[in-house]
Design a protein around this motif. Structure first.
Motif, PDB file in Angstrom:
ATOM      1  N   ASN A  79       0.914  -1.329   0.067  1.00 32.13           N
ATOM      2  CA  ASN A  79       0.054   0.088  -0.047  1.00 32.13           C
ATOM      3  C   ASN A  79       0.798   1.294  -0.124  1.00 32.13           C
ATOM      4  OD1 ASN A  79      -2.976  -0.851   0.714  1.00 32.13           O
ATOM      5  ND2 ASN A  79      -1.625  -2.293   1.807  1.00 32.13           N
ATOM      6  N   LYS A  80       1.871   1.436  -0.703  1.00 28.13           N
ATOM      7  CA  LYS A  80       2.736   2.514  -0.748  1.00 28.13           C
ATOM      8  C   LYS A  80       1.994   3.607  -0.930  1.00 28.13           C
ATOM      9  CE  LYS A  80       7.307   0.304  -1.547  1.00 28.13           C
ATOM     10  NZ  LYS A  80       8.590   0.231  -2.052  1.00 28.13           N
ATOM     11  N   PRO A  81       1.401   3.800  -1.929  1.00 31.61           N
ATOM     12  CA  PRO A  81       0.706   5.356  -2.332  1.00 31.61           C
ATOM     13  C   PRO A  81      -0.200   5.835  -1.211  1.00 31.61           C
ATOM     14  CG  PRO A  81       0.207   3.627  -4.172  1.00 31.61           C
ATOM     15  CD  PRO A  81       0.620   2.673  -2.946  1.00 31.61           C
ATOM     16  N   THR A  82      -0.809   4.724  -0.463  1.00 31.98           N
ATOM     17  CA  THR A  82      -1.455   5.065   0.748  1.00 31.98           C
ATOM     18  C   THR A  82      -0.630   5.575   1.883  1.00 31.98           C
ATOM     19  OG1 THR A  82      -3.459   3.659   0.366  1.00 31.98           O
ATOM     20  CG2 THR A  82      -3.205   4.546   2.559  1.00 31.98           C
ATOM     21  N   VAL A  83       0.427   4.900   2.143  1.00 29.99           N
ATOM     22  CA  VAL A  83       1.587   5.099   3.245  1.00 29.99           C
ATOM     23  C   VAL A  83       2.050   6.387   2.877  1.00 29.99           C
ATOM     24  CG1 VAL A  83       3.527   4.638   4.345  1.00 29.99           C
ATOM     25  CG2 VAL A  83       1.777   2.655   3.612  1.00 29.99           C
ATOM     26  N   GLN A  84       2.317   6.712   1.588  1.00 23.74           N
ATOM     27  CA  GLN A  84       2.812   8.134   1.076  1.00 23.74           C
ATOM     28  C   GLN A  84       2.102   9.093   1.453  1.00 23.74           C
ATOM     29  OE1 GLN A  84       6.207   8.652  -0.212  1.00 23.74           O
ATOM     30  NE2 GLN A  84       5.433  10.540   0.760  1.00 23.74           N
ATOM     31  N   LYS A  85       0.796   8.892   1.311  1.00 23.73           N
ATOM     32  CA  LYS A  85      -0.239  10.015   1.737  1.00 23.73           C
ATOM     33  C   LYS A  85      -0.275  10.265   3.074  1.00 23.73           C
ATOM     34  CE  LYS A  85      -3.163   9.184  -2.231  1.00 23.73           C
ATOM     35  NZ  LYS A  85      -4.369   8.912  -2.815  1.00 23.73           N
ATOM     36  N   LEU A  86      -0.294   9.107   3.856  1.00 24.58           N
ATOM     37  CA  LEU A  86      -0.137   9.419   5.346  1.00 24.58           C
ATOM     38  C   LEU A  86       0.796  10.225   5.686  1.00 24.58           C
ATOM     39  CD1 LEU A  86      -1.328   5.688   6.437  1.00 24.58           C
ATOM     40  CD2 LEU A  86      -2.441   7.701   6.976  1.00 24.58           C
ATOM     41  N   ALA A  87       2.288   9.790   5.225  1.00 26.56           N
ATOM     42  CA  ALA A  87       3.506  10.414   5.649  1.00 26.56           C
ATOM     43  C   ALA A  87       3.323  12.083   5.296  1.00 26.56           C
ATOM     44  CB  ALA A  87       4.637  10.067   4.707  1.00 26.56           C
ATOM     45  N   ASN A  88       2.954  12.308   3.814  1.00 28.43           N
ATOM     46  CA  ASN A  88       2.709  13.800   3.573  1.00 28.43           C
ATOM     47  C   ASN A  88       1.772  14.487   4.621  1.00 28.43           C
ATOM     48  OD1 ASN A  88       3.909  13.074   1.391  1.00 28.43           O
ATOM     49  ND2 ASN A  88       1.920  12.890  -0.057  1.00 28.43           N
ATOM     50  N   ALA A  89       0.719  13.950   5.173  1.00 22.44           N
ATOM     51  CA  ALA A  89      -0.143  14.636   5.918  1.00 22.44           C
ATOM     52  C   ALA A  89       0.452  14.839   7.331  1.00 22.44           C
ATOM     53  CB  ALA A  89      -1.412  13.722   6.292  1.00 22.44           C
ATOM     54  N   LEU A  90       1.237  13.661   8.101  1.00 21.66           N
ATOM     55  CA  LEU A  90       1.689  13.845   9.301  1.00 21.66           C
ATOM     56  C   LEU A  90       3.011  14.730   9.106  1.00 21.66           C
ATOM     57  CD1 LEU A  90       1.136  10.122  10.141  1.00 21.66           C
ATOM     58  CD2 LEU A  90       0.301  12.006  11.318  1.00 21.66           C
ATOM     59  N   VAL A  91       3.822  14.810   8.281  1.00 20.36           N
ATOM     60  CA  VAL A  91       4.863  15.532   8.181  1.00 20.36           C
ATOM     61  C   VAL A  91       4.489  16.992   8.119  1.00 20.36           C
ATOM     62  CG1 VAL A  91       7.020  16.325   6.629  1.00 20.36           C
ATOM     63  CG2 VAL A  91       6.511  14.017   7.393  1.00 20.36           C
ATOM     64  N   LYS A  92       3.474  17.330   7.388  1.00 22.43           N
ATOM     65  CA  LYS A  92       2.906  18.579   7.126  1.00 22.43           C
ATOM     66  C   LYS A  92       2.541  19.244   8.866  1.00 22.43           C
ATOM     67  CE  LYS A  92       0.168  19.166   3.695  1.00 22.43           C
ATOM     68  NZ  LYS A  92      -0.959  19.138   2.944  1.00 22.43           N
ATOM     69  N   THR A  93       1.988  18.223   9.641  1.00 26.20           N
ATOM     70  CA  THR A  93       1.565  18.547  10.850  1.00 26.20           C
ATOM     71  C   THR A  93       2.759  18.988  11.521  1.00 26.20           C
ATOM     72  OG1 THR A  93      -0.552  17.429  10.833  1.00 26.20           O
ATOM     73  CG2 THR A  93       0.169  17.599  12.543  1.00 26.20           C
ATOM     74  N   LEU A  94       3.782  17.984  11.689  1.00 21.99           N
ATOM     75  CA  LEU A  94       4.905  18.034  12.427  1.00 21.99           C
ATOM     76  C   LEU A  94       5.490  19.382  12.244  1.00 21.99           C
ATOM     77  CD1 LEU A  94       6.579  14.670  12.071  1.00 21.99           C
ATOM     78  CD2 LEU A  94       5.460  15.597  14.020  1.00 21.99           C
ATOM     79  N   LYS A  95       5.577  20.010  10.942  1.00 24.29           N
ATOM     80  CA  LYS A  95       5.956  21.137  10.491  1.00 24.29           C
ATOM     81  C   LYS A  95       5.162  22.298  11.322  1.00 24.29           C
ATOM     82  CE  LYS A  95       8.381  19.911   6.190  1.00 24.29           C
ATOM     83  NZ  LYS A  95       8.342  20.239   4.693  1.00 24.29           N
ATOM     84  N   PHE A  96       3.831  22.136  11.229  1.00 22.08           N
ATOM     85  CA  PHE A  96       3.045  23.121  11.936  1.00 22.08           C
ATOM     86  C   PHE A  96       3.124  23.074  13.340  1.00 22.08           C
ATOM     87  CE2 PHE A  96      -0.777  24.173  14.141  1.00 22.08           C
ATOM     88  CZ  PHE A  96      -1.509  25.172  13.462  1.00 22.08           C
TER      89      PHE A  96
END
Length: 348
Positions: free
Chosen positions: A248-265
């Motif tokens: 499920n690499k595309p889904t995991v990538q989307k999860l990572a995108n969302a969470l890294v954006k939050t870590l930056k926030f």
């Protein structure tokens, strides 16, 4: 049991009943959400209101999961030990908990890996009851004392044993007591059920602000963690089954995108601004104290989601100092299978 806990227990029990009725189900690929519009991912959190596990709920509140086209359901269990069991059973696709579980599970033949590493340090503190403060000043004083942990096999259990061993004690010298977190932990300290214990914010903030407890070991900072554990100790993370990640690499990538954006926030905003984005009930009726608890802990979060390699090695070293699961298998542990940086490096 509060309504949220009852809901989660009921949901998980229901999933188990469905699994029993339908036989072994294929959970290797993300299921389509209603209408087939978005991949559906269930994530179990080892205490959704703990500040150390704040990123996924904040991600939901900020709308980052939806922006990535994901349907993410956040569930909660009181401790990481219980959360990992739900992952292994296949009822959820991910767990937000401590990285050390991936190493412990590898000794049991399970391949679980951190895909987004939230923190390099535990964010945990050892709090001593004010009544015991003159008797317990360091882990060397743990002998014969009742020490609170969330549950057996949890990361607070691992850390408590590690602190004792580093102080020259044996694990059998200490008494670990299941105390949970939040109200149950505070109640255990109030009624003398525990003399000290390992906990996080906002529980720690409530105990210290009320004068009921005193922090003697603070692993919310790099300095405090290195002093307590001999190095960094990567902790709070999103970990998932290795086979599910590969399928499920595309889904995991989307999860990572969302969470890294939050870590930056988190890195770029004040504790008050972060607290304002969280559900009002998380403040427990005291917004100022909740903001303080976030402020006391927010420095643990990495802005990029990357794993610190030396930190991962130190986690293995710490676990091997006391864990019967790891001691005999330390040299056979493949740390490269316990985490991946593939997705956070590619995060938007």
């Amino acid at each position: 049991m509060n309504p949220t806990s009852r809901l989660v227990v009921t949901a998980v029990a229901g999933l188990a009943m469905v699994a029993a009725a339908t036989g072994c189900r294929d959970s290797r690929t993300a299921t389509a959400a209603e209408g087939g519009k978005a991949p559906q991912v269930k994530i179990m959190i080892g205490g959704i209101d703990k500040v150390i596990y704040l990123p996924p709920k904040l991600t939901e509140q900020l709308g980052h999961f939806k922006q990535e086209g994901l349907d993410v359901q956040l569930l909660t269990e009181p401790s990481g030990a219980q959360a990992e069991n739900v992952l292994i059973s296949g009822d959820v696709q991910g767990v937000v908990g401590f990285y050390d579980h991936t190493i412990d599970l590898q000794t049991k033949g399970k391949c679980i890996q951190s895909v987004v590493q939230f923190a390099d340090v535990p964010g945990e503190v050892e709090v001593v009851s004010t009544a015991q403060a003159d008797k317990i000043k360091s882990p060397a004083d743990f002998t014969g004392k009742r020490l609170g942990i969330t549950s057996p096999g949890s990361s607070t259990d691992f850390l408590t044993q590690a602190l004792a061993v580093r102080a020259g004690l044996k694990t059998e010298d200490i008494t670990r007591v299941k105390a949970g977190a939040g109200p149950t932990f505070i109640a255990a300290m109030d009624n003398g059920g525990i003399d000290a214990g390992m906990t996080t914010d906002p529980t720690a903030a409530k105990l210290t602000s009320s004068g009921k407890g005193k922090v003697i070991i603070d692993m919310r900072t790099e300095e405090g963690t290195r002093a307590a554990l001999g190095g960094l100790y990567p902790a709070s993370s999103l970990y998932m089954d290795c086979a599910w990640v590969q399928a499920n690499k595309p889904t995991v990538q989307k999860l990572a995108n969302a969470l890294v954006k939050t870590l930056k926030f988190i890195n770029e905003h004040s504790a008050e601004e972060i607290a304002a984005k969280m559900p009002a009930e998380y403040a427990g009726g005291d917004p100022a104290l909740y903001a303080k608890s976030i402020n006391d802990t927010k420095s643990i979060f990495r802005p990029d989601g990357l794993m610190d390699e030396e930190g991962a090695k130190n986690v293995l070293e710490v676990l091997s100092s006391f864990s019967p699961n790891v001691q005999g298998k330390k040299d056979s542990i493949d740390l490269s299978k316990t985490y991946t940086t593939e997705f956070v490096k590619a995060a938007k």
